[in-house]
Every structure is written in C-alpha cells, then in structure tokens.
Design a protein around this motif. Structure first.
Motif, PDB file in Angstrom:
ATOM      1  N   GLY A 162      52.096 173.047  47.268  1.00  0.00           N
ATOM      2  CA  GLY A 162      51.377 173.542  47.792  1.00  0.00           C
ATOM      3  C   GLY A 162      51.782 175.147  48.338  1.00  0.00           C
ATOM      4  O   GLY A 162      52.224 175.786  47.107  1.00  0.00           O
TER       5      GLY A 162
ATOM      6  N   LYS B 202      43.768 170.031  54.397  1.00  0.00           N
ATOM      7  CA  LYS B 202      42.855 171.397  54.594  1.00  0.00           C
ATOM      8  C   LYS B 202      42.635 171.897  56.115  1.00  0.00           C
ATOM      9  O   LYS B 202      42.668 170.790  57.028  1.00  0.00           O
TER      10      LYS B 202
ATOM     11  N   ASP C 246      38.622 174.045  55.409  1.00  0.00           N
ATOM     12  CA  ASP C 246      38.521 172.836  54.978  1.00  0.00           C
ATOM     13  C   ASP C 246      36.910 172.642  54.547  1.00  0.00           C
ATOM     14  O   ASP C 246      36.155 172.053  55.324  1.00  0.00           O
TER      15      ASP C 246
ATOM     16  N   ARG D 296      39.127 179.778  47.182  1.00  0.00           N
ATOM     17  CA  ARG D 296      39.794 178.655  47.373  1.00  0.00           C
ATOM     18  C   ARG D 296      41.007 179.013  48.368  1.00  0.00           C
ATOM     19  O   ARG D 296      41.276 177.728  48.901  1.00  0.00           O
ATOM     20  N   GLN D 297      41.323 180.223  48.883  1.00  0.00           N
ATOM     21  CA  GLN D 297      41.967 180.361  49.947  1.00  0.00           C
ATOM     22  C   GLN D 297      41.095 179.845  51.350  1.00  0.00           C
ATOM     23  O   GLN D 297      41.484 178.988  52.174  1.00  0.00           O
TER      24      GLN D 297
ATOM     25  N   TYR E 208      50.262 175.358  44.366  1.00  0.00           N
ATOM     26  CA  TYR E 208      49.183 174.312  44.503  1.00  0.00           C
ATOM     27  C   TYR E 208      48.906 173.684  43.075  1.00  0.00           C
ATOM     28  O   TYR E 208      49.123 174.153  41.971  1.00  0.00           O
TER      29      TYR E 208
ATOM     30  N   GLU F  75      38.534 177.905  51.106  1.00  0.00           N
ATOM     31  CA  GLU F  75      38.460 176.415  50.939  1.00  0.00           C
ATOM     32  C   GLU F  75      39.400 175.797  51.567  1.00  0.00           C
ATOM     33  O   GLU F  75      39.231 174.560  52.462  1.00  0.00           O
ATOM     34  N   ARG F  76      40.642 176.007  51.407  1.00  0.00           N
ATOM     35  CA  ARG F  76      41.882 175.350  52.105  1.00  0.00           C
ATOM     36  C   ARG F  76      41.879 175.431  53.681  1.00  0.00           C
ATOM     37  O   ARG F  76      42.250 174.734  54.263  1.00  0.00           O
ATOM     38  N   TRP F  77      41.834 176.856  53.998  1.00  0.00           N
ATOM     39  CA  TRP F  77      41.990 176.986  55.646  1.00  0.00           C
ATOM     40  C   TRP F  77      40.717 176.572  56.351  1.00  0.00           C
ATOM     41  O   TRP F  77      41.158 176.136  57.460  1.00  0.00           O
TER      42      TRP F  77
ATOM     43  N   ALA G  69      47.091 172.325  53.108  1.00  0.00           N
ATOM     44  CA  ALA G  69      47.008 171.380  51.956  1.00  0.00           C
ATOM     45  C   ALA G  69      48.621 171.359  51.181  1.00  0.00           C
ATOM     46  O   ALA G  69      48.537 171.731  49.850  1.00  0.00           O
ATOM     47  N   SER G  70      49.559 171.179  52.078  1.00  0.00           N
ATOM     48  CA  SER G  70      50.753 171.384  51.253  1.00  0.00           C
ATOM     49  C   SER G  70      51.593 170.277  51.750  1.00  0.00           C
ATOM     50  O   SER G  70      51.102 169.448  52.719  1.00  0.00           O
TER      51      SER G  70
END
Length: 399
Positions: free
Chosen positions: A233, A194, A349, A342-343, A269, A345-347, A213-214
């Motif tokens: 991802g 993340k 962290d 969710r976008q 994902y 959250e990943r970008w 997250a990939s």
C-alpha cells in the motif's frame, strides 16, 4: 475568532463574491503573514459560517476572472508542449485552498443548479448522498488470528503479547515492550481499508503512518538480528535508529529495503504497476524482489521508481507531493486523471468507472483531504471532465 475591521471587511467581500483583485491580494497577504484571525483554518471557518447567503446573479465570465486572480500564480512557465495534454490549474497551495474552493465551487454550484438541465435522480425523489472523507481506523489481526476493529475500540491497553503491551490511543496504536519476551516469534498485522488511515508505533519506536488500503505485518517484539516487517500500500516511515539491528522492509513482489535510521515514504499498491520510494532523510538501500544484485542507495530528496522495467532514480524528487497525504493533503501536481482518481477512490471508498471518451487531463495544485467528495469534484469540474455520483458509492467520470 476575533477580526480587525479590515479583515472582516475583506472576508465579507469574498463571501459575497464581490472582492476585487486588490482586495484578494490584500487578503492573501494577511493569510500568508499569519495575521491574528487570518489562519487558513479561521478563514475557512468564518466563510462557512457567514457564506450561506443568497448567491448573486451568476456571471460565468466574472467567476472565471475572479478565480483566475487566485490561480494565476499556479501557472508554470515553459510548460512542455511535446505531449498535447490539457492542463488544469485549479488550486494553488494549501493556504489558498479554502478561498479557491469558495470561489470556484460556489460559482459552479450556482451554474449547475440554475443554468443546466437537472439529471434524473437515481432513486425517485432523492439524490445519492454526498461522501464523507476518510478517517482514522484499521483492523488489528493478532498472532492467533483473532481480529479487532480499532475504529470502535476504546483507548487503553487492548492486549498483551510476548512481553509487549499494545495500547490504543486517539492518534494510533503503540507497542510498548515490557520484557524481552520468550518463545516463538509472534506477528501482528494492521490493515486499513479504503477510506481509512492509521498510525502505528512499532516495538522499537519506529513510527508508521498507513494510508488507505494498506497493510503492515510485524513481530510483536524485535528479538531477531534484524527488524523485519512486511508491507503493501502506502506508508510513511520514521525508523528508529539501531545500527546493531538493521530495519528491513519487504514489499512482496516488488522491492526490498534496508535502513538503519531514516525517514521515507513508500507507495507500493498492488494495483499499481510501479512502486515509488521517496527518501526524506537518512539513507536506504533498495533491490527488486527476487533479483540478485542491482541495488540502489537513495540519498535525501531522491525517489526510486521500481517496476517491470527495472529501477530508475529521480534526483530532485517532489518530496512534498509524495508525503502530502500524511499531512492531510492531496497533491495533484502534474498528475494525470486516472492516477488522481485512484487516490480519490481509495480515500473516499469509491468505485470509479469511466463513461465515454474522457479527455487526457493533467492537474496541478493541492486540496485538503478533509473535504467532502462534492467539494473536491466541484474544483475538478473546471476541467473538461465531469462526474456523476450514483448509489453504492459509484462515481462515473464523463467528458
């Protein structure tokens, strides 16, 4: 940057929150035309440098009217009414991102600071820090299981494996075959956590941009009859053409893709029920993992949604939205709140949690991925959704 007198005047009016509708339209035209000194980067830089003056007395109605002048072109004609979903048009195209953030976020900041009760701090005497956007970085796992953190590694040759030199550059990792290689097939894996993204050039020249997250697993040298890689991802692929050696992409538990030379984006994902493959150019053949038959061939501009219910093709897909992340943007066009979070959250962290009866809000527009989290949330606060950032990068979404 150098400005002519008129541009400087318009920017000063915007920074002082006094710009009229005609002045905003004039400034928009200058930015759209790319006049000297009026690129979006130069305008944003100027506003950041000169906009730190005391804010005028807050007038909520005025702020909404001024923001509306910029945002009105985002309004969609003939919006469907079958589903009672609130629509929030908070940003227009990237060319407007900086100006809109200044207008909306500044008004929201002033209002929240001086017209709202102050929340109790999480730690006595301090507030949780802001969150920086994601950046380039990844972990490289070599064939022997050893790992290298690429965030902190210096540029240059970092390893040689099976006839291939692995070079780290500022913009990513490049695999350069020096000879045919011999012996057992060796695999490397590049993983982004993340808050990280990374670019990899595979041994055949295929370019891959990995979102947060990939992971991508691939052979150090493509010596087999086909070029097989494994992925999970989100990533953007520019596959090098080689009709004699097909390129195959496996997304475990989701889809298998076969291409010769093409450009496409895959969003697959593990915590998403569906995967999305969007074709930019070329052609790609897709089938569901573990199922025989039922393959789909995509044409440029099409998107395939694959999941438990099967596969469905959208003929005129929003390619710009699917690939926005690779160009440094969030594109929230028509996106629901939870998908959007969710976008983020990943970008950024984050750990995102929901508190209370959060409304079903749908968003429209674009926003730069280089913004701090507070700037993004300031724009989103124009909806009936609010946020509280707690220690430990915990973001609470509230009605």
């Amino acid at each position: 940057m150098e400005h002519n007198a008129r541009l400087t005047y318009l920017l000063a009016r915007l920074a002082a929150h006094d710009a009229t509708e005609e002045e905003l339209n004039e400034l928009t035209a200058l930015v759209d035309l790319g006049e000297p000194g009026a690129t979006i980067e130069e305008v944003e830089s100027w506003l950041q440098e000169h906009g730190q003056q005391p804010l005028p007395a807050y007038d909520g109605q005025h702020w909404m009217e001024v923001a509306g002048l910029i945002l009105k072109s985002d309004k969609l004609a003939g919006d469907p009414v079958a589903k009672p979903v609130q629509r929030v048009h908070f940003l227009h195209r990237w060319g407007w991102a900086a100006a809109v953030i200044v207008l909306v976020a500044a008004g929201a900041w002033y209002f929240n600071q001086y017209h709202q009760p102050q929340p109790a701090p999480m730690v006595a005497g301090s507030q949780p820090p802001d969150v920086d956007p994601g950046r380039n970085g990844a972990v490289l796992t070599l064939a022997d299981g050893s790992q290298m953190v690429l965030d902190s590694a210096g540029n240059g040759v970092i390893t040689r494996q099976n006839g291939t030199t692995v070079i780290l550059k500022n913009d990513g990792l490049q695999y350069s075959p020096e000879d045919a290689g011999t012996g057992e097939m060796k695999y490397n894996t590049v993983t982004t956590s993340k808050g990280r993204q990374f670019r990899v050039v595979l041994p055949d020249g295929t370019k891959v941009w990995l979102n947060a997250a990939s992971y991508l697993r691939f052979p150090v040298a493509f010596n087999a009859k086909e070029r097989m890689v494994e992925f999970s991802g989100e990533a953007y692929f520019e596959v090098a053409k080689n009709a004699a050696q097909p390129f195959r992409l496996k997304v475990p538990g989701k889809i298998d893709l076969e291409v010769l030379g093409t450009v496409f984006n895959v969003n697959a994902y593990t915590n998403e029920s569906n995967s999305y493959t969007t074709l930019v150019e070329g052609a790609v053949r897709i089938s569901l993992t573990g199922r025989t038959g039922g393959t789909v061939v995509l044409k440029p501009g099409e998107q395939l949604q694959a999941g438990g219910a099967g596969m469905e093709v959208t003929r005129n897909a929003n390619v710009e939205q699917a690939t926005a992340w690779k160009n440094g943007l969030f594109n929230f066009e028509g996106m629901g709140l939870r998908e959007m979070m969710r976008q983020l959250e990943r970008w950024y962290d984050l750990e995102v949690v929901y508190e209370g009866n959060v409304p079903d809000v749908r968003f429209f527009g674009e926003m730069s991925r280089t913004l701090k989290l507070s700037d993004v949330l300031a724009g989103l606060e124009r909806s009936d959704v609010h946020f509280r950032l707690e220690e430990g990068r915990r973001l609470v979404v509230m009605p």
